[in-house]
Design a protein around this motif. Structure first.
Motif: not given
Length: 135
Positions: A21-50
């Motif tokens: 659920d995109p909204q459930a993931f967004l609710a877990l994150w600070h908008a300025d949070g940061r996800l770093v994963s070997p799956l993606y070519d760049r860090p992902v901002a919390g506001k992009e999680l949906g």
């Protein structure tokens, strides 16, 4: 963080994955949070999680994520998980660990640790063999 707050976070995180659920993931994150994963070519901002959740759902509609274990110390939470999906016409299983830094009960930073070899191989590279056979 109190044990109850951490357990609540873990429950909500696992539920967000189960529902994808995109909204459930967004609710877990600070908008300025940061996800770093070997799956993606760049860090992902919390506001992009949906948006990211939707892309993952489209790319891997049969993707299943399952919580195995977790541990916490202060505002750091570690989650061990396993995942399964079909890629390149075959079932792929893998495990990983996410390390979260929480702020006010929401994710400020997440780092994903996993071996991507099986997923890369399923996309057309030779299937990986152990580096050191034991037999």
């Amino acid at each position: 963080m109190a044990d109850g707050d951490i357990q609540d976070f873990i429950t909500r995180f696992a539920a967000a994955w189960a529902a994808r659920d995109p909204q459930a993931f967004l609710a877990l994150w600070h908008a300025d949070g940061r996800l770093v994963s070997p799956l993606y070519d760049r860090p992902v901002a919390g506001k992009e999680l949906g948006k990211l959740t939707e892309r993952v759902r489209q790319a891997a509609p049969d993707h299943v994520w399952q919580l195995l274990d977790w541990a916490a110390r202060g505002d750091i939470v570690m989650v061990e998980w396993q995942a399964t999906r079909t890629a390149g016409g075959q079932r792929v299983d893998w495990r990983g660990v996410d390390k979260f830094r929480l702020r006010e009960g929401r994710i400020a930073e997440e780092r994903v640790y996993m071996d991507t070899a099986a997923l890369r191989a399923a996309r057309g590279l030779a299937w990986p063999h152990p580096l050191m056979p034991l037999d």
